[in-house]
Design a protein around this motif. Structure first.
Motif, PDB file in Angstrom:
ATOM      1  N   GLY A 253       0.827  -1.208   0.000  1.00 18.49           N
ATOM      2  CA  GLY A 253       0.000   0.000   0.000  1.00 18.49           C
ATOM      3  C   GLY A 253       0.849   1.241   0.000  1.00 18.49           C
ATOM      4  N   VAL A 254       0.543   2.150   0.921  1.00 18.13           N
ATOM      5  CA  VAL A 254       1.299   3.393   1.034  1.00 18.13           C
ATOM      6  C   VAL A 254       2.746   3.074   1.403  1.00 18.13           C
ATOM      7  CG1 VAL A 254       1.525   5.539   2.373  1.00 18.13           C
ATOM      8  CG2 VAL A 254      -0.746   4.746   1.652  1.00 18.13           C
ATOM      9  N   VAL A 255       3.672   3.679   0.684  1.00 14.92           N
ATOM     10  CA  VAL A 255       5.102   3.537   1.001  1.00 14.92           C
ATOM     11  C   VAL A 255       5.728   4.924   1.060  1.00 14.92           C
ATOM     12  CG1 VAL A 255       5.404   1.219   0.014  1.00 14.92           C
ATOM     13  CG2 VAL A 255       5.656   3.233  -1.453  1.00 14.92           C
ATOM     14  N   PHE A 256       6.867   5.013   1.713  1.00 14.96           N
ATOM     15  CA  PHE A 256       7.505   6.336   1.827  1.00 14.96           C
ATOM     16  C   PHE A 256       9.005   6.192   2.054  1.00 14.96           C
ATOM     17  CE2 PHE A 256       7.944   6.049   6.413  1.00 14.96           C
ATOM     18  CZ  PHE A 256       6.896   5.202   6.782  1.00 14.96           C
ATOM     19  N   GLU A 257       9.705   7.235   1.681  1.00 16.77           N
ATOM     20  CA  GLU A 257      11.132   7.328   1.970  1.00 16.77           C
ATOM     21  C   GLU A 257      11.425   8.750   2.432  1.00 16.77           C
ATOM     22  OE1 GLU A 257      13.209   6.089  -1.545  1.00 16.77           O
ATOM     23  OE2 GLU A 257      12.908   3.966  -1.102  1.00 16.77           O
TER      24      GLU A 257
END
Lengths: 407, 407
Positions: A253-257
């Motif tokens: 689903g939602v991913v982030f860096e």
């Protein structure tokens, strides 16, 4: 010499490392997360089960004396999965768990490349709703804010793996080409555009439009996350960016860096939702999401920003023994001061000139000297000298123990 | 499953472990010790150089992918020696250093026997005088006192390796029999007297007299140490006992072991002076002394004594969202509370009945609930409920942020 890629922590380095750990713990606690830990050494198949046999080339693995295939953990998620699946019925959901493991990789040695680092791991398990994603992303933001970093220093690049899954469905990309498609997007920032275009084929123009202007890519999930962060006043810390796909196959689903705004450093942190992993690894169907933040890149940024520079601030007491005849009294006083104030209290282990004792007090960064000399040694009094102001006053020991002057 | 002999730390276990670490750090800091650390993996020869090839049978050792013989550290002293000898000129003496490494042994697996534990290591380096021995022994005593243990719970058994060296000199025991002589004394408590007598030969009667009544053995060193501890009011925590020799060959002066008074457990801690070790290992001639204290035996004693039982004490805030229309306001409040108070603040990630929210607050051990409902949701006010007293009052958010009611 330490082994190549391993760090020694001399006292200054250790204080710096521990200050990072303290902040990590403090913010995690603030968010209601509780700490867990596991062994640094695990059965090898715990890691290959998640990441495939390819991972072995990067692992510190060996056969132990009991003929078991084992490895120093390269990451914490498999251990977390093992712990949670074994006892998930004992805990109310959602779990909000964190850990600060040292993790290990045996990669080909490059100059300055470490084979170990510490990683702040925060995971929420057992909640499928986006409020959990918002909570986790707020945590990663507040962790960096706790070090004094602001929206001018770093940005959370938000993306959505499901967006790309939907895209691939809409374009009828066959299953066996999907991994390569995701990989092409993942590498698009680090490769010449022509090379990425070649990989993407006829879809290149459409994909580039989305990568170049994230507002053209619709994701209700990201809309919700952004709104949730706005309610917390954290909207300036995030930016939608569909380039972020988090190489590993298991995100859902939602991913982030998280990156520094200057673009000078590697990623500070990364994570996202991995709803199928616990089912695949431990046959327990629990949605989950998490992030990892290493101590190395963060440490470099903090050093550049001059954060955590006041670690050796003035604190504690140095007991100056100006007359050796009164050492017994001085030692009783040292004991009493340590018991009463819980502050660092030091003193000369051997007879030493008074000037050298004051020098030692200064070297150690002590705030106050308590002086036992021929005069004060006789009674229930001592001299107290503030090492910054150089002010010196006589105190009765009884009053001193009740006062705030030493703190 | 974790590997045999390795512990998992679920949140309650991790909190217990961390509470031990916190106390260790707190007392070490109080004594002016600073923390250091090193890699858990070291070159094998770092350990064989100190302890001989025999140690290898007990080590978690292997050949790494770069063909290096390496081992998970079985103890911290060789790493300390490596660090200190490499940079001793950078530091003012004496060094007062501590560390809390996890250490590893691969021994034949016995039921319940661990292959890892954490060890509080405190060392003083660069001071030959007995005041350093006194300081170190006071530290081991105060460490246990910090956990609420008293002189009724534990005793430091004090001895002197030099006393036995002098004894062997006086009796002209040949060099090649000395190790066996020390070993016989070391084992005398755990073996039938006849067996020890056989080993000691003609000296048996004289040795037993000293072991049975320590006052018959003269040691000015121990006299000095006992006097020094008396000046600090710690005399009731120690007892002279020449049985203690600390098996390992490298001790040179005052040695000690700490036991619970009930005799139920293995040693809590042990240490002493090892003035030749740094010279032998790193060719740097610095006197040194130190002790190690493991987390396992200490943990068992603390559990028996019901110490550290209030780890989950009431603290933090639960934000009850009684009206989902006001979730945005509630989330702003959560953020503000976390920023302002640095306390754990939790809330329901999904819509939940109010009763279940209060239950969650209780399960988490929160002290206060802040309630956002249809009424308070509209304005700049909230209800605050003390979860112990059940008292509920209305607060303006502005006042609440300045008040002490949540702490």
């Amino acid at each position: 010499m330490a082994l190549p890629g391993f760090r020694d922590f001399y006292p200054d380095d250790c204080a710096f490392r521990n200050a990072i750990f303290s902040k990590w713990r403090e913010v995690a606690h603030r968010y209601g997360f509780v700490e867990y830990d596991g062994p640094p050494l695990e059965p090898l198949d715990l890691f290959t089960k998640k990441s495939g046999q390819e991972i072995v080339t990067q692992l510190y693995n060996f056969k132990d004396k009991g003929d078991r295939e084992v490895a120093l953990r390269p990451e914490m998620t498999p251990t977390l999965a093992r712990l949670v699946t074994a006892r998930h019925k004992d805990f109310k959901k959602p779990l909000k768990w964190f850990s600060i493991p040292q993790v290990f990789r045996y990669e080909r040695q490059q100059k300055g490349r470490l084979r170990e680092h510490y990683q702040f791991n925060c995971d929420i398990i057992g909640e499928a709703g986006l409020e959990a994603d918002i909570e986790l992303i707020a945590l990663v933001i507040d962790t960096l804010r706790a070090f004094g970093l602001t929206e001018k220093d770093f940005v959370v690049r938000l993306s959505d793996r499901q967006f790309w899954t939907d895209f691939m469905n809409a374009k009828s990309i066959p299953e066996d080409q999907r991994y390569a498609f995701i990989q092409a997007i993942d590498k698009s920032e680090r490769e010449p555009r022509e090379k990425t275009a070649e990989k993407l084929g006829p879809l290149a123009a459409e994909v580039f439009a989305i990568l170049d202007d994230a507002s053209t890519g619709k994701s209700e999930r990201l809309d919700t996350v952004e709104t949730g962060l706005r309610h917390r006043g954290l909207q300036d810390y995030v930016k939608r960016d569909y380039t972020v796909v988090r190489g590993l196959a298991y995100y859902t689903g939602v991913v982030f860096e998280v990156f520094d705004r200057s673009g000078e450093f590697r990623a500070i942190a990364g994570g996202g939702r991995y709803d199928n992993l616990l089912k695949n690894l431990g046959d327990v169907d629990l949605p989950a999401l998490g992030f990892g933040m290493g101590d190395v890149v963060l440490g470099e940024i903090l050093k550049k920003n001059n954060s955590l520079k006041n670690l050796k601030k003035n604190n504690g007491i140095y007991v100056v023994i100006a007359d050796e005849n009164h050492r017994p009294k001085a030692m009783g006083l040292v004991q009493q001061l340590r018991d009463t104030f819980g502050l660092p209290v030091d003193y000369p282990l051997v007879p030493m000139k008074v000037g050298r004792q004051f020098q030692a007090a200064e070297d150690q960064g002590r705030k106050v000297a308590v002086i036992v000399d021929a005069e004060t040694g006789k009674g229930q009094v001592v001299s107290v000298k503030n090492l910054a102001s150089r002010e010196q006053t006589i105190w009765s020991i009884e009053d001193l123990m009740k006062s705030e002057v030493l703190k």
